[in-house]
Design a protein around this motif. Structure first.
Motif, PDB file in Angstrom:
ATOM      1  N   ARG A  96      87.466 -70.981 101.184  1.00 59.53           N
ATOM      2  CA  ARG A  96      88.292 -71.576 100.134  1.00 59.53           C
ATOM      3  C   ARG A  96      88.130 -73.095 100.108  1.00 59.53           C
ATOM      4  N   TYR A 127      90.067 -56.964  99.515  1.00 57.44           N
ATOM      5  CA  TYR A 127      91.195 -57.639  98.847  1.00 57.44           C
ATOM      6  C   TYR A 127      92.247 -56.652  98.356  1.00 57.44           C
ATOM      7  N   ARG A 146      97.210 -63.428  79.254  1.00 60.94           N
ATOM      8  CA  ARG A 146      96.375 -64.436  79.888  1.00 60.94           C
ATOM      9  C   ARG A 146      96.579 -65.741  79.128  1.00 60.94           C
ATOM     10  N   TYR A 162      97.127 -70.332  88.008  1.00 56.85           N
ATOM     11  CA  TYR A 162      97.418 -69.109  88.749  1.00 56.85           C
ATOM     12  C   TYR A 162      98.887 -68.710  88.725  1.00 56.85           C
ATOM     13  N   GLU A 191      91.331 -60.114  81.556  1.00 56.33           N
ATOM     14  CA  GLU A 191      90.859 -59.965  82.937  1.00 56.33           C
ATOM     15  C   GLU A 191      92.033 -59.606  83.836  1.00 56.33           C
ATOM     16  N   GLY A 192      91.760 -59.472  85.125  1.00 51.78           N
ATOM     17  CA  GLY A 192      92.812 -59.273  86.105  1.00 51.78           C
ATOM     18  C   GLY A 192      93.349 -60.639  86.533  1.00 51.78           C
ATOM     19  N   GLY A 194      93.010 -62.087  89.304  1.00 49.56           N
ATOM     20  CA  GLY A 194      91.989 -62.792  90.077  1.00 49.56           C
ATOM     21  C   GLY A 194      90.674 -62.047  90.029  1.00 49.56           C
ATOM     22  N   GLU A 195      90.448 -61.337  88.908  1.00 47.52           N
ATOM     23  CA  GLU A 195      89.223 -60.530  88.790  1.00 47.52           C
ATOM     24  C   GLU A 195      88.803 -60.460  87.331  1.00 47.52           C
ATOM     25  N   ASN A 196      87.523 -60.314  87.092  1.00 48.65           N
ATOM     26  CA  ASN A 196      87.041 -59.924  85.770  1.00 48.65           C
ATOM     27  C   ASN A 196      87.075 -58.402  85.701  1.00 48.65           C
ATOM     28  N   GLY A 216      83.144 -65.523  85.795  1.00 49.27           N
ATOM     29  CA  GLY A 216      83.026 -64.980  87.146  1.00 49.27           C
ATOM     30  C   GLY A 216      81.588 -64.893  87.630  1.00 49.27           C
ATOM     31  N   ILE A 217      81.404 -65.234  88.883  1.00 46.41           N
ATOM     32  CA  ILE A 217      80.074 -65.184  89.488  1.00 46.41           C
ATOM     33  C   ILE A 217      79.731 -63.739  89.860  1.00 46.41           C
ATOM     34  N   ARG A 219      80.853 -61.207  88.122  1.00 51.80           N
ATOM     35  CA  ARG A 219      80.572 -60.658  86.786  1.00 51.80           C
ATOM     36  C   ARG A 219      79.109 -60.889  86.432  1.00 51.80           C
ATOM     37  N   GLY A 253      85.249 -59.475  91.482  1.00 54.05           N
ATOM     38  CA  GLY A 253      85.536 -60.861  91.835  1.00 54.05           C
ATOM     39  C   GLY A 253      85.085 -61.074  93.263  1.00 54.05           C
ATOM     40  N   THR A 254      85.059 -62.325  93.674  1.00 52.11           N
ATOM     41  CA  THR A 254      84.646 -62.608  95.047  1.00 52.11           C
ATOM     42  C   THR A 254      85.548 -61.882  96.032  1.00 52.11           C
TER      43      THR A 254
HETATM   44  N1  PPE Z   1      89.042 -64.151  87.031  1.00 52.22           N
HETATM   45  C1  PPE Z   1      89.962 -64.866  87.719  1.00 52.22           C
HETATM   46  C2  PPE Z   1      91.205 -65.284  87.030  1.00 52.22           C
HETATM   47  C3  PPE Z   1      89.710 -65.186  89.051  1.00 52.22           C
HETATM   48  O1  PPE Z   1      90.602 -65.898  89.733  1.00 52.22           O
HETATM   49  C4  PPE Z   1      88.523 -64.746  89.665  1.00 52.22           C
HETATM   50  C5  PPE Z   1      88.247 -65.062  91.102  1.00 52.22           C
HETATM   51  C6  PPE Z   1      87.593 -64.024  88.898  1.00 52.22           C
HETATM   52  C7  PPE Z   1      87.893 -63.750  87.577  1.00 52.22           C
HETATM   53  C8  PPE Z   1      86.270 -63.582  89.448  1.00 52.22           C
HETATM   54  O2  PPE Z   1      85.421 -64.681  89.658  1.00 52.22           O
HETATM   55  P1  PPE Z   1      84.290 -64.662  90.791  1.00 52.22           P
HETATM   56  O3  PPE Z   1      84.992 -64.734  92.092  1.00 52.22           O
HETATM   57  O4  PPE Z   1      83.474 -65.861  90.507  1.00 52.22           O
HETATM   58  O5  PPE Z   1      83.527 -63.411  90.632  1.00 52.22           O
HETATM   59  N2  PPE Z   1      89.397 -65.063  91.920  1.00 52.22           N
HETATM   60  C9  PPE Z   1      89.350 -65.657  93.239  1.00 52.22           C
HETATM   61  C10 PPE Z   1      90.737 -65.859  93.813  1.00 52.22           C
HETATM   62  C11 PPE Z   1      91.432 -64.666  94.375  1.00 52.22           C
HETATM   63  C12 PPE Z   1      92.652 -65.036  95.172  1.00 52.22           C
HETATM   64  O6  PPE Z   1      93.489 -64.161  95.379  1.00 52.22           O
HETATM   65  O7  PPE Z   1      92.779 -66.175  95.633  1.00 52.22           O
HETATM   66  C13 PPE Z   1      88.433 -64.895  94.173  1.00 52.22           C
HETATM   67  O8  PPE Z   1      88.131 -63.729  93.931  1.00 52.22           O
HETATM   68  O9  PPE Z   1      87.990 -65.504  95.143  1.00 52.22           O
END
Ligand code: PPE
Length: 303
Positions: A96, A127, A146, A162, A191-192, A194-196, A216-217, A219, A253-254
């Protein structure tokens, strides 16, 4: 959950000494930007950071949008990330990087507050739970939309954004669901928290277009892997009812990696378990992360 050391403003400090003043601007107003990155243990016994360059690029993009000047170069931040994994002797972990407005004053204008940088790495599991990763999770469409593209910036991972995710998460968790799905202000799936989100119907893989979501990476990795595996993909807006009747739906998501969704709003998705496409994507994704796919080795930074 703890690690030994945290990188704070350019140097490593012991875990318990990584502290800030209670008037830290970001603590009051959410004036921070951050990344979430994973490192995976490789099949060869080493550790590799997944798509480091893309995460650092997005961190700097978030900073530009949020008018923050990061007092380190991209190379320095990348090196700090790798070093944080190394000095803590971590294997698979979650990293982080956080850039925040500090200071000891009150007042919304952040431009007087110094920009501070921290990199934290901690051991981390699935997660949404190991069972969620295997069997799928139960999701609910939140009553919170959103954030609108002109309310904040969905392209930037701004701390304050957030609050929207947290409200949706608390709402659905209170009703016994694992995770929320947020619609955009036009009513289409965004999206979610913290997720796509992806869905598959009749062999085609779909995901939402970029404007209202975080870029999202994971994604982007999935779109590339789909091309590799021969699944046609389309980026399109959709409605909650199309998710209900899709063959498969999943979060990515990551942190969430690739997590199947087995139920939405108490409607069973497909057979109510991880479907064949999401399983194939998971297999490929985890093989790449473990360094077993030479063609994707450029996605890994070996620690
Ligand atoms: N949408 C949102 C809103 C988001 O926060 C994340 C990552 C994604 C999509 C996916 O993005 P990527 O990680 O680049 O594939 N959310 C991060 C935070 C989660 C948390 O609880 O803190 C993560 O997955 O690291």
């Amino acid at each position: 959950m703890k690690a030994e050391k945290i990188w704070l403003d350019g140097q490593f400090v012991p875990w318990q000494e990584a502290q800030v003043h209670v008037l830290t601007h970001a603590l009051h107003y959410g004036s921070s930007i951050f990344e979430g990155i994973r490192a995976y243990e490789t099949a060869a016994g080493g550790v590799a950071v997944f798509r480091l360059q893309e995460h650092v690029d997005r961190l700097f993009a978030s900073a530009a949008i949020f008018r923050m000047e990061i007092p380190f170069s991209k190379e320095e931040i990348s090196a700090a990330i790798v070093e944080t994994v190394r000095v803590n002797k971590l294997k698979g972990c979650y990293i982080r990087p956080l850039v925040f407005r500090g200071g000891e004053g009150v007042g919304l204008n952040p431009l007087r507050a110094p920009v501070r940088v921290v990199v934290i790495a901690i051991p981390f599991g699935a997660y949404l739970g190991e069972e969620g990763l295997q069997r799928g999770v139960r999701a609910r469409v939140s009553s919170y939309n959103r954030i609108h593209v002109n309310t904040s910036s969905t392209k930037a991972k701004i701390g304050g954004n957030y609050v929207n995710s947290i409200l949706a998460s608390m709402e659905v968790a209170g009703d016994g669901y694992d995770e929320a799905i947020l619609l955009d202000t036009n009513g289409y799936v965004a999206e979610g928290p913290g997720e796509n989100i992806f869905w598959a119907r009749n062999g085609t893989v779909y995901t939402t277009p970029l404007p209202t979501i975080l870029e999202g990476i994971t994604r982007s990795s999935i779109l590339t892997i789909c091309a590799h595996l021969g699944y046609p993909t389309r980026e399109t807006y959709t409605t909650r009812d199309e998710l209900y009747i899709s063959d498969e739906v999943w979060f990515c998501g990551t942190a969430a990696e690739i997590t199947p969704i087995r139920e939405i709003d108490r409607i069973t998705i497909g057979k109510g378990q991880a479907g064949p496409i999401v399983k194939a994507l998971q297999d490929k994704f985890f093989a790449i992360a473990a360094g077993k796919e030479a063609a994707f080795d450029h996605w890994l930074t070996h620690v």
